[in-house]
Design a protein around this motif. Sequence first.
Motif, PDB file in Angstrom:
ATOM      1  N   VAL A   4       0.852  -1.180   0.000  1.00  0.00           N
ATOM      2  CA  VAL A   4       0.000   0.000   0.000  1.00  0.00           C
ATOM      3  C   VAL A   4       0.891   1.235   0.000  1.00  0.00           C
ATOM      4  O   VAL A   4       1.774   1.364   0.855  1.00  0.00           O
ATOM      5  N   VAL A   5       0.665   2.135  -0.944  1.00  0.00           N
ATOM      6  CA  VAL A   5       1.471   3.348  -1.059  1.00  0.00           C
ATOM      7  C   VAL A   5       0.553   4.542  -1.246  1.00  0.00           C
ATOM      8  O   VAL A   5      -0.200   4.611  -2.218  1.00  0.00           O
ATOM      9  N   GLU A   6       0.644   5.510  -0.330  1.00  0.00           N
ATOM     10  CA  GLU A   6      -0.150   6.733  -0.417  1.00  0.00           C
ATOM     11  C   GLU A   6       0.644   7.837  -1.110  1.00  0.00           C
ATOM     12  O   GLU A   6       1.872   7.877  -1.047  1.00  0.00           O
ATOM     13  N   SER A   7      -0.082   8.746  -1.723  1.00  0.00           N
ATOM     14  CA  SER A   7       0.524   9.921  -2.321  1.00  0.00           C
ATOM     15  C   SER A   7      -0.524  11.020  -2.419  1.00  0.00           C
ATOM     16  O   SER A   7      -1.713  10.775  -2.251  1.00  0.00           O
ATOM     17  N   GLY A   8      -0.075  12.226  -2.702  1.00  0.00           N
ATOM     18  CA  GLY A   8      -0.982  13.339  -2.915  1.00  0.00           C
ATOM     19  C   GLY A   8      -1.075  14.324  -1.777  1.00  0.00           C
ATOM     20  O   GLY A   8      -1.778  15.332  -1.894  1.00  0.00           O
ATOM     21  N   GLY A   9      -0.399  14.066  -0.678  1.00  0.00           N
ATOM     22  CA  GLY A   9      -0.438  14.989   0.435  1.00  0.00           C
ATOM     23  C   GLY A   9       0.275  16.290   0.115  1.00  0.00           C
ATOM     24  O   GLY A   9       1.007  16.405  -0.866  1.00  0.00           O
ATOM     25  N   LEU A  34     -10.535  -1.808   2.047  1.00  0.00           N
ATOM     26  CA  LEU A  34      -9.660  -0.647   2.047  1.00  0.00           C
ATOM     27  C   LEU A  34     -10.218   0.447   2.946  1.00  0.00           C
ATOM     28  O   LEU A  34     -11.433   0.596   3.082  1.00  0.00           O
ATOM     29  N   ALA A  35      -9.322   1.219   3.516  1.00  0.00           N
ATOM     30  CA  ALA A  35      -9.743   2.309   4.380  1.00  0.00           C
ATOM     31  C   ALA A  35      -8.673   3.387   4.438  1.00  0.00           C
ATOM     32  O   ALA A  35      -7.489   3.124   4.199  1.00  0.00           O
ATOM     33  N   TRP A  36      -9.118   4.580   4.759  1.00  0.00           N
ATOM     34  CA  TRP A  36      -8.225   5.691   5.061  1.00  0.00           C
ATOM     35  C   TRP A  36      -8.305   6.007   6.546  1.00  0.00           C
ATOM     36  O   TRP A  36      -9.394   6.064   7.121  1.00  0.00           O
ATOM     37  N   PHE A  37      -7.149   6.208   7.140  1.00  0.00           N
ATOM     38  CA  PHE A  37      -7.043   6.648   8.516  1.00  0.00           C
ATOM     39  C   PHE A  37      -6.188   7.907   8.571  1.00  0.00           C
ATOM     40  O   PHE A  37      -5.473   8.226   7.628  1.00  0.00           O
ATOM     41  N   ARG A  38      -6.252   8.595   9.684  1.00  0.00           N
ATOM     42  CA  ARG A  38      -5.389   9.746   9.882  1.00  0.00           C
ATOM     43  C   ARG A  38      -4.994   9.844  11.343  1.00  0.00           C
ATOM     44  O   ARG A  38      -5.705   9.367  12.225  1.00  0.00           O
ATOM     45  N   GLN A  39      -3.855  10.468  11.575  1.00  0.00           N
ATOM     46  CA  GLN A  39      -3.380  10.647  12.933  1.00  0.00           C
ATOM     47  C   GLN A  39      -2.632  11.965  13.041  1.00  0.00           C
ATOM     48  O   GLN A  39      -1.659  12.196  12.326  1.00  0.00           O
ATOM     49  N   THR A  92      -5.554  18.573   9.589  1.00  0.00           N
ATOM     50  CA  THR A  92      -4.109  18.383   9.490  1.00  0.00           C
ATOM     51  C   THR A  92      -3.705  17.096  10.197  1.00  0.00           C
ATOM     52  O   THR A  92      -3.999  16.901  11.379  1.00  0.00           O
ATOM     53  N   ALA A  93      -3.047  16.209   9.472  1.00  0.00           N
ATOM     54  CA  ALA A  93      -2.671  14.910  10.023  1.00  0.00           C
ATOM     55  C   ALA A  93      -1.853  14.144   8.995  1.00  0.00           C
ATOM     56  O   ALA A  93      -1.772  14.529   7.827  1.00  0.00           O
ATOM     57  N   MET A  94      -1.266  13.054   9.459  1.00  0.00           N
ATOM     58  CA  MET A  94      -0.696  12.081   8.553  1.00  0.00           C
ATOM     59  C   MET A  94      -1.821  11.141   8.146  1.00  0.00           C
ATOM     60  O   MET A  94      -2.500  10.575   9.007  1.00  0.00           O
ATOM     61  N   TYR A  95      -2.017  10.972   6.860  1.00  0.00           N
ATOM     62  CA  TYR A  95      -3.080  10.134   6.344  1.00  0.00           C
ATOM     63  C   TYR A  95      -2.512   8.811   5.858  1.00  0.00           C
ATOM     64  O   TYR A  95      -1.554   8.782   5.091  1.00  0.00           O
ATOM     65  N   TYR A 113      -7.345  -3.969  10.000  1.00  0.00           N
ATOM     66  CA  TYR A 113      -6.432  -3.899   8.860  1.00  0.00           C
ATOM     67  C   TYR A 113      -5.029  -4.323   9.243  1.00  0.00           C
ATOM     68  O   TYR A 113      -4.529  -3.962  10.322  1.00  0.00           O
ATOM     69  N   ASN A 114      -4.386  -5.051   8.351  1.00  0.00           N
ATOM     70  CA  ASN A 114      -3.045  -5.542   8.634  1.00  0.00           C
ATOM     71  C   ASN A 114      -1.997  -5.133   7.600  1.00  0.00           C
ATOM     72  O   ASN A 114      -0.818  -5.458   7.762  1.00  0.00           O
ATOM     73  N   PHE A 115      -2.406  -4.431   6.553  1.00  0.00           N
ATOM     74  CA  PHE A 115      -1.467  -3.878   5.584  1.00  0.00           C
ATOM     75  C   PHE A 115      -1.606  -2.364   5.588  1.00  0.00           C
ATOM     76  O   PHE A 115      -2.699  -1.834   5.387  1.00  0.00           O
ATOM     77  N   TRP A 116      -0.497  -1.674   5.785  1.00  0.00           N
ATOM     78  CA  TRP A 116      -0.515  -0.231   5.946  1.00  0.00           C
ATOM     79  C   TRP A 116       0.546   0.448   5.093  1.00  0.00           C
ATOM     80  O   TRP A 116       1.648  -0.076   4.924  1.00  0.00           O
ATOM     81  N   GLY A 117       0.204   1.621   4.575  1.00  0.00           N
ATOM     82  CA  GLY A 117       1.189   2.449   3.917  1.00  0.00           C
ATOM     83  C   GLY A 117       1.971   3.254   4.928  1.00  0.00           C
ATOM     84  O   GLY A 117       1.689   3.230   6.131  1.00  0.00           O
ATOM     85  N   ARG A 118       2.959   3.971   4.441  1.00  0.00           N
ATOM     86  CA  ARG A 118       3.798   4.783   5.322  1.00  0.00           C
ATOM     87  C   ARG A 118       3.194   6.146   5.620  1.00  0.00           C
ATOM     88  O   ARG A 118       3.673   6.851   6.503  1.00  0.00           O
ATOM     89  N   GLY A 119       2.170   6.528   4.911  1.00  0.00           N
ATOM     90  CA  GLY A 119       1.465   7.764   5.181  1.00  0.00           C
ATOM     91  C   GLY A 119       1.861   8.901   4.261  1.00  0.00           C
ATOM     92  O   GLY A 119       2.941   8.916   3.672  1.00  0.00           O
ATOM     93  N   THR A 120       0.965   9.868   4.148  1.00  0.00           N
ATOM     94  CA  THR A 120       1.229  11.098   3.417  1.00  0.00           C
ATOM     95  C   THR A 120       0.681  12.260   4.240  1.00  0.00           C
ATOM     96  O   THR A 120      -0.434  12.197   4.753  1.00  0.00           O
ATOM     97  N   GLN A 121       1.483  13.296   4.390  1.00  0.00           N
ATOM     98  CA  GLN A 121       1.136  14.398   5.273  1.00  0.00           C
ATOM     99  C   GLN A 121       0.206  15.389   4.592  1.00  0.00           C
ATOM    100  O   GLN A 121       0.442  15.814   3.457  1.00  0.00           O
ATOM    101  N   VAL A 122      -0.843  15.778   5.311  1.00  0.00           N
ATOM    102  CA  VAL A 122      -1.756  16.827   4.874  1.00  0.00           C
ATOM    103  C   VAL A 122      -1.716  17.942   5.907  1.00  0.00           C
ATOM    104  O   VAL A 122      -1.949  17.700   7.096  1.00  0.00           O
TER     105      VAL A 122
END
Length: 126
Positions: A4-9, A34-39, A92-95, A113-122
């Motif tokens: 899983v690879v995120e982009s676009g932040g 699939l899901a989106w999370f943020r922190q 504002t968070a890492m998505y 969920y057990n597969f995660w990307g490294r995140g993209t910052q917004v």
Amino acid sequence: EVHVVESGGGSVQAGGSLNLTCAVSGYRYSRPYLAWFRQAPGKEREGVASVGGVIDWHTEYGDSVKDRFTISLDDVKKTFYLHMNMLSPEDTAMYYCAASFTRASGPLNRGSYNFWGRGTQVTVSS
């Protein structure tokens, strides 16, 4: 293994819009859930939006983003999108994009969920 690879932040002013992309690879047949999370710093990881499988198209949105964020899918390109509108500094968070072939709990629970990307910052400025 699923990757899983995120982009676009990036940075955007309050009231603006931003689209995030999640590229999902490593599966042959049916795509995973699939899901989106943020922190945000100092806060718990929060479920943003999720989508079910091919035979279960149910979508779920977190209360804080309902009517502002939407998700879409391109199963051919194996890409999952998060469309964010009317952004505020509270967004504002890492998505993170997450995937799983099974759900151990609710669709917006990180334990499902057990597969995660490294995140993209917004980052949303006021």
